[in-house]
Design an enzyme around this catalytic site. Structure first.
Site, mmCIF file in Angstrom:
data_model
loop_
_atom_site.group_PDB
_atom_site.id
_atom_site.type_symbol
_atom_site.label_atom_id
_atom_site.label_comp_id
_atom_site.label_asym_id
_atom_site.label_seq_id
_atom_site.Cartn_x
_atom_site.Cartn_y
_atom_site.Cartn_z
ATOM 1 N N SER A 142 25.864 5.740 -59.003
ATOM 2 C CA SER A 142 27.175 6.221 -58.583
ATOM 3 C C SER A 142 27.894 5.191 -57.729
ATOM 4 O O SER A 142 27.256 4.428 -56.989
ATOM 5 C CB SER A 142 27.019 7.522 -57.781
ATOM 6 O OG SER A 142 28.226 7.892 -57.148
ATOM 7 N N TYR A 155 23.901 12.447 -51.114
ATOM 8 C CA TYR A 155 24.047 12.195 -52.554
ATOM 9 C C TYR A 155 23.984 10.691 -52.835
ATOM 10 O O TYR A 155 23.237 10.236 -53.707
ATOM 11 C CB TYR A 155 25.368 12.782 -53.055
ATOM 12 C CG TYR A 155 25.723 12.374 -54.456
ATOM 13 C CD1 TYR A 155 25.006 12.860 -55.546
ATOM 14 C CD2 TYR A 155 26.778 11.494 -54.710
ATOM 15 C CE1 TYR A 155 25.322 12.489 -56.836
ATOM 16 C CE2 TYR A 155 27.106 11.112 -56.004
ATOM 17 C CZ TYR A 155 26.375 11.614 -57.059
ATOM 18 O OH TYR A 155 26.688 11.238 -58.342
#
Length: 350
Positions: free
Chosen positions: A142, A167
């Protein structure tokens, strides 16, 4: 070639599976179909690939009515025994791991979900690739791994030691874990740092979906950082094209890599990390403007400060991805948003 696509009931996984099937490949899809967002949308994606909801049950194989070469397992990647059984039965050639617990803000309130889905489950994928060797493991990272970095554009040669959400930390962990297995067991692994993917069949918790629903109801949309956000919005078709180009080219050792000046994005092992984005950052207000134009309706805007875990800007340097694979994003934000609106109106009868 037989591909295992994890997260195949999810946004990106669905599109990747469909692309591979239309190319004539054999695909095994897995997804736990959790309730992070509406499971009906996930089953609708599966139905597009010929998987009937009535044929889906835990840890059992369902076969597509549209694509004979597509089979689906509803299973949790945290269940190592079931995953190993699938690898043994299916004789997988390439793994495209897109399953994860998504969402930056959700990780602030539900951290445990990220350890199970993004750490333990990814370890199980690596162990399965070790026990049943594959030609290539491609996995979702990501853009959030860049965290507190402010040097633009973000490059895979940059240090990423300052994540600002759990995350992001789990995604960096995936890259470190993959490198370890590339080093120890010679497994070719490639991580893809996705930059704000959007388009038809997208997640309902993402900005475009939330915006269109609010505008239709005449409700205000939440505009964070007072509209001063910039994102490298990337249309789903361009993302899928990049994923497939990468999957077709297993990672190789970088002969120029040196421990004296280590490049974080490559290795002496068969390991590589790429950014995958549009490489054209767009201001959030312009993104909203494209949506307003496509809908023919102006949004009521509620200006809010930057949220915890968010970063003000993202911008992908995709030079090496273009060089190595010929990747070239084709879709402008205006065209991509218009395509999303057309799909939304067709799907939701608006």
């Amino acid at each position: 070639m037989k591909y295992l696509v994890t997260g195949t009931a999810g946004f990106i996984g669905f599109h990747v599976a469909l692309y591979l099937l239309n190319r004539g490949e054999s695909v095994v899809g897995v997804d736990n179909i959790n309730d992070y967002y509406d499971v009906n949308l996930k089953y609708q994606r599966l139905a597009e690939c010929g998987i009937d909801r009535g044929n889906v049950s835990d840890n059992k194989k369902a076969v597509s009515s549209k694509y004979p070469e597509y089979s689906f397992y509803k299973m949790d990647l945290a269940d190592k025994a079931v995953l190993m059984d699938i690898f043994e039965k299916e004789k997988i050639d390439v793994v495209i791991n897109l399953a994860a617990q998504a969402g930056v803000r959700y990780s602030l309130t539900n951290p445990d979900a990220y350890i199970t889905a993004n750490i333990q489950s990814f370890l199980n994928i690596l162990e399965a690739c070790r026990a049943y060797p594959v030609k290539h493991l491609v996995y979702a990272s990501s853009s959030s791994v860049y965290g507190a970095n402010t040097k633009m554009p973000f490059s895979t040669s940059d240090n990423i030691d300052h994540p600002v959400s759990l995350y992001a930390a789990t995604k960096k962990s995936n890259e470190l874990m993959a490198h370890t297995y590339s080093h120890l067991f010679n497994i070719p692994t490639t991580g893809l740092r996705f930059f704000t993917v959007y388009g038809p069949w997208g997640r309902p918790d993402m900005a475009l979906f939330l915006f269109i629903q609010a505008i239709e109801k005449g409700q205000p949309i939440q505009v964070f950082n007072h509209g001063k956000m910039k994102r490298d919005f990337t249309y789903i078709d361009d993302i899928v094209e990049g994923i497939i180009r990468v999957a077709d080219r297993p990672a190789k050792p970088n002969p120029e890599w040196t421990g004296q000046d280590p490049d974080p994005g490559s290795s002496y092992a068969p390991f590589k990390v790429y950014n995958i984005g549009n490489s054209q950052p767009v201001e959030l207000m312009d993104y909203i403007g494209a949506l307003e134009k496509a809908m023919g309706k102006e949004a009521i805007k509620n200006m809010l400060p930057l949220q915890p875990g968010d970063v003000p800007s993202t911008y992908a340097d995709v030079t090496d991805l273009k060089r190595d694979t010929g990747y070239q994003p084709q879709t402008s934000v205006e065209d991509g948003v218009a395509k999303f609106v057309a799909w939304y109106k067709k799907s939701y009868g608006k």
